[in-house]
Design a protein around this motif. Structure first.
Motif, PDB file in Angstrom:
ATOM      1  N   ASP A  62       0.829  -1.195   0.000  1.00  0.00           N
ATOM      2  CA  ASP A  62       0.000   0.000   0.000  1.00  0.00           C
ATOM      3  C   ASP A  62       0.875   1.262   0.000  1.00  0.00           C
ATOM      4  OD1 ASP A  62      -2.875   1.144   0.734  1.00  0.00           O
ATOM      5  OD2 ASP A  62      -1.431   2.140   2.031  1.00  0.00           O
ATOM      6  N   PHE A  63       0.416   2.311  -0.674  1.00  0.00           N
ATOM      7  CA  PHE A  63       1.166   3.566  -0.733  1.00  0.00           C
ATOM      8  C   PHE A  63       1.391   4.168   0.648  1.00  0.00           C
ATOM      9  CE2 PHE A  63      -3.322   4.393  -1.185  1.00  0.00           C
ATOM     10  CZ  PHE A  63      -3.557   5.439  -0.314  1.00  0.00           C
ATOM     11  N   GLY A  64       0.505   3.846   1.590  1.00  0.00           N
ATOM     12  CA  GLY A  64       0.629   4.370   2.941  1.00  0.00           C
ATOM     13  C   GLY A  64       1.867   3.882   3.667  1.00  0.00           C
ATOM     14  N   PHE A  65       2.517   2.822   3.166  1.00  0.00           N
ATOM     15  CA  PHE A  65       3.763   2.388   3.767  1.00  0.00           C
ATOM     16  C   PHE A  65       4.864   3.429   3.562  1.00  0.00           C
ATOM     17  CE2 PHE A  65       1.914  -1.958   3.535  1.00  0.00           C
ATOM     18  CZ  PHE A  65       2.111  -2.308   4.859  1.00  0.00           C
ATOM     19  N   TRP A  66       4.612   4.406   2.683  1.00  0.00           N
ATOM     20  CA  TRP A  66       5.518   5.544   2.552  1.00  0.00           C
ATOM     21  C   TRP A  66       4.958   6.725   3.352  1.00  0.00           C
ATOM     22  CZ3 TRP A  66      10.366   6.006   0.940  1.00  0.00           C
ATOM     23  CH2 TRP A  66      10.867   7.290   0.725  1.00  0.00           C
ATOM     24  N   SER A  67       3.783   7.228   2.926  1.00  0.00           N
ATOM     25  CA  SER A  67       3.158   8.329   3.658  1.00  0.00           C
ATOM     26  C   SER A  67       1.769   8.600   3.097  1.00  0.00           C
ATOM     27  CB  SER A  67       4.007   9.598   3.547  1.00  0.00           C
ATOM     28  OG  SER A  67       3.439  10.653   4.307  1.00  0.00           O
ATOM     29  N   TRP A  68       0.889   9.106   3.956  1.00  0.00           N
ATOM     30  CA  TRP A  68      -0.399   9.661   3.550  1.00  0.00           C
ATOM     31  C   TRP A  68      -0.292  11.183   3.576  1.00  0.00           C
ATOM     32  CZ3 TRP A  68      -5.803   8.137   3.101  1.00  0.00           C
ATOM     33  CH2 TRP A  68      -5.984   6.774   2.908  1.00  0.00           C
TER      34      TRP A  68
END
Length: 305
Positions: A62-68
């Motif tokens: 998921d992209f959230g593993f980088w940042s929201w």
């Protein structure tokens, strides 16, 4: 969609540039929308989630593993650090089941509200959004780190999957998840029963939610064991940033085994030039322009160092 795509690309860049050995050159398509293949046309691409029938989809983190791009969430590593710094022992956690979210997103959330309404063990409230980034005044909103103050955390699907699951599993609490339709990469690690149980599964209509919470409240040692197993499996191992890096590298290697190997160089005026756009340049252009033209997405190729 641009912020999601950039979050995924930053993860890929980190996995590639920190790899201790060269990775194969690959070319691929990826989808960052909640529903990657709404028509079930069975196109082969990388996605955040899929249904069981969409077997052609390859899972990516998921992209959230980088940042929201929201103040309530933010950088994944920052969230993890805040959770560890502020988390209290099990006995000091609130002995209630916590959930916050937009109810209209999925009918299972309406079922949750109905099943928990007026119950002494429930701390379930709707969050109403004023726009895409700001919540309405008066909404009972909580930061992700504050979720860890409760013994029980309820996870529901959203438009399809919901990205909050990985955050809840970073708390040493018990995550309660209804029987899901949408699959995520880490779901094979969820153990619903036995000595290694690391979450609690309930029906999609939450009809058994109350009875299962009451059982756990009456057996605190069993509850603490589930919470500990969850933290050991997810927070301390498979949902760490380093584990995500390993996942990306294995995804690249596995894709290369069944795909063609693109040529990274093309001849232009008798000289070799890289195909596509280097990631560093790509990101700078995105920040400078405030958006990324569709034509750029179509030509992005991953050349692994």
């Amino acid at each position: 969609m641009v912020s999601r795509a950039l979050g995924a690309l930053h993860q890929i860049d980190r996995a590639v540039t920190t790899s201790p050995e060269p990775l194969p050159n690959i070319e691929f398509s990826f989808v960052v929308s909640d529903i990657p293949d709404s028509e079930h046309q069975h196109r082969t691409s990388w996605s955040l989630t899929r249904l069981a029938i969409d077997e052609e989809m390859w899972f990516m983190p998921d992209f959230g593993f980088w940042s929201w791009p929201l103040d309530l969430v933010g950088s994944y590593e920052q969230i993890r650090a805040e959770m560890r710094a502020n988390e209290v022992v099990w006995e000091k956690k609130v002995p209630k089941a916590l959930w916050r979210g937009a109810v209209k997103t999925n009918k299972v959330r309406n079922s949750l509200v109905r099943a928990s309404q007026g119950k002494s063990w429930a701390d379930v409230h709707e969050v109403k959004w004023k726009n895409r980034t700001d919540v309405a005044v008066g909404s009972a909103v909580l930061s992700m780190a504050d979720h860890c103050n409760h013994q029980f955390l309820i996870h529901t699907e959203g438009r399809s999957y919901s990205g909050r699951g990985k955050y809840l599993l970073n708390c040493e609490s018990i995550t309660i998840i209804h029987k899901s339709e949408w699959i995520e990469p880490y779901q094979t690690l969820l153990v619903p029963s036995g000595p290694h149980q690391n979450f609690v599964q309930v029906e999609r209509d939450f009809s058994d939610l109350g009875s299962k919470i009451q059982q756990l409240l009456q057996d605190p040692e069993q509850a603490k064991s589930i919470a500990h197993n969850s933290a050991s499996t997810f927070r301390d191992r498979y949902l760490t940033p380093s584990a995500q890096v390993c996942y990306w590298r294995q995804l690249i290697r596995s894709w290369a085994e069944v795909s063609f190997r693109p040529k990274p160089w093309v001849l232009v005026g008798g000289k070799k030039q890289l195909r596509g756009i280097p990631f560093e340049t790509f990101v700078v252009q995105a920040l400078h322009k405030g958006h990324v033209p569709c034509s750029v997405w179509k030509t992005f190729t991953l050349q692994c160092r």
